[in-house]
Design an enzyme around this catalytic site. Structure first.
Site, PDB file in Angstrom:
ATOM      1  N   GLU A   7     101.933  18.920 -26.007  1.00  0.00           N
ATOM      2  CA  GLU A   7     101.689  20.199 -26.688  1.00  0.00           C
ATOM      3  C   GLU A   7     102.992  20.864 -27.133  1.00  0.00           C
ATOM      4  O   GLU A   7     103.031  22.060 -27.411  1.00  0.00           O
ATOM      5  CB  GLU A   7     100.908  21.160 -25.782  1.00  0.00           C
ATOM      6  CG  GLU A   7      99.433  20.879 -25.721  1.00  0.00           C
ATOM      7  CD  GLU A   7      99.083  19.981 -24.556  1.00  0.00           C
ATOM      8  OE1 GLU A   7      99.892  19.857 -23.636  1.00  0.00           O
ATOM      9  OE2 GLU A   7      97.990  19.400 -24.573  1.00  0.00           O
ATOM     10  N   HIS A  31     101.292  27.559 -20.720  1.00  0.00           N
ATOM     11  CA  HIS A  31     100.053  26.804 -20.910  1.00  0.00           C
ATOM     12  C   HIS A  31      99.577  26.316 -19.541  1.00  0.00           C
ATOM     13  O   HIS A  31     100.388  25.870 -18.730  1.00  0.00           O
ATOM     14  CB  HIS A  31     100.316  25.619 -21.841  1.00  0.00           C
ATOM     15  CG  HIS A  31      99.216  24.618 -21.892  1.00  0.00           C
ATOM     16  ND1 HIS A  31      97.920  24.926 -22.235  1.00  0.00           N
ATOM     17  CD2 HIS A  31      99.223  23.284 -21.653  1.00  0.00           C
ATOM     18  CE1 HIS A  31      97.192  23.833 -22.199  1.00  0.00           C
ATOM     19  NE2 HIS A  31      97.959  22.817 -21.842  1.00  0.00           N
ATOM     20  N   HIS A  33      96.030  24.397 -17.375  1.00  0.00           N
ATOM     21  CA  HIS A  33      94.721  23.757 -17.391  1.00  0.00           C
ATOM     22  C   HIS A  33      93.842  24.500 -16.393  1.00  0.00           C
ATOM     23  O   HIS A  33      93.824  24.166 -15.211  1.00  0.00           O
ATOM     24  CB  HIS A  33      94.854  22.264 -17.052  1.00  0.00           C
ATOM     25  CG  HIS A  33      95.689  21.541 -18.049  1.00  0.00           C
ATOM     26  ND1 HIS A  33      96.856  20.912 -17.714  1.00  0.00           N
ATOM     27  CD2 HIS A  33      95.525  21.377 -19.384  1.00  0.00           C
ATOM     28  CE1 HIS A  33      97.382  20.376 -18.797  1.00  0.00           C
ATOM     29  NE2 HIS A  33      96.597  20.639 -19.830  1.00  0.00           N
ATOM     30  N   GLU A  61      89.199  44.308 -14.045  1.00  0.00           N
ATOM     31  CA  GLU A  61      90.596  43.949 -14.311  1.00  0.00           C
ATOM     32  C   GLU A  61      90.788  43.304 -15.683  1.00  0.00           C
ATOM     33  O   GLU A  61      91.844  43.438 -16.308  1.00  0.00           O
ATOM     34  CB  GLU A  61      91.060  42.982 -13.218  1.00  0.00           C
ATOM     35  CG  GLU A  61      92.397  42.361 -13.421  1.00  0.00           C
ATOM     36  CD  GLU A  61      92.712  41.298 -12.373  1.00  0.00           C
ATOM     37  OE1 GLU A  61      93.818  40.769 -12.446  1.00  0.00           O
ATOM     38  OE2 GLU A  61      91.867  40.995 -11.499  1.00  0.00           O
ATOM     39  N   HIS A 102      89.888  22.260 -22.493  1.00  0.00           N
ATOM     40  CA  HIS A 102      91.271  21.893 -22.187  1.00  0.00           C
ATOM     41  C   HIS A 102      91.971  22.895 -21.271  1.00  0.00           C
ATOM     42  O   HIS A 102      92.395  22.546 -20.188  1.00  0.00           O
ATOM     43  CB  HIS A 102      92.041  21.766 -23.509  1.00  0.00           C
ATOM     44  CG  HIS A 102      93.448  21.283 -23.372  1.00  0.00           C
ATOM     45  ND1 HIS A 102      94.000  20.393 -24.246  1.00  0.00           N
ATOM     46  CD2 HIS A 102      94.424  21.572 -22.487  1.00  0.00           C
ATOM     47  CE1 HIS A 102      95.256  20.141 -23.895  1.00  0.00           C
ATOM     48  NE2 HIS A 102      95.525  20.859 -22.833  1.00  0.00           N
TER      49      HIS A 102
END
Length: 166
Positions: A7, A31, A33, A61, A102
């Site tokens: 990525e 990033h 997962h 929240e 993803h």
């Protein structure tokens, strides 16, 4: 092996967009997962409005962390230029974008801010997933109402994404 993540292009393009939009203050792109956010995009067909509302309504929240909502990119080949471009386009409106099936990518000024944003969104997704499971797959019975979300925003002087509260 000394090779960048698949990525890498997405990270660079998003970093460029975030720095431009923030005047250079947004310096962290993160990033992850995230299992619960990924589960929601796997179980349901969601878009940015639907996912944002699910997350906001699951815990007080969440609308505080992301009053603009969360972007969603439908499945695109991981590591592709198309994923990078689709994500960068959504970063004009959202600080966090979920990649269906993803994970998530977000940007902010500091690592703590960026990690905290993703953590809040993932926590809300987990609460939603657990609440539905507790009801045998039915919608949770006590989600926050739009009126309650507005009360939260007023109390914290936040401007929520009005397109998502209509």
């Amino acid at each position: 092996s000394g090779r960048p993540t698949s990525e890498f292009e997405a990270h660079l393009l998003i970093h460029e967009v975030c720095k431009q939009l923030s005047g250079g203050t947004d310096r962290v792109v993160y990033h992850a997962h995230t299992p619960n956010l990924t589960a929601i995009t796997t179980a349901f067909q969601v878009n940015s409005r639907v996912l944002s509302r699910v997350l906001w309504k699951s815990t007080t929240e969440c609308i505080i962390a992301a009053p603009e909502g969360v972007g969603v990119v439908d499945f695109v080949q991981p590591g592709s230029v198309k994923l990078a471009r689709n994500t960068a386009s959504l970063m004009h409106d959202f600080r966090a974008v979920v990649w269906a099936g993803h994970g998530i990518i977000a940007c902010s000024e500091t690592f703590d801010d960026t990690f905290g944003l993703i953590d809040s969104l993932e926590k809300a997704a987990g609460i939603y997933v657990m609440a539905r499971a507790m009801r045998g797959g039915q919608e949770a019975a006590n989600l926050l109402s739009d009126e309650q979300l507005r009360i939260i925003c007023e109390g914290y002087e936040l401007k929520p994404n009005e397109d998502f509260l209509k």
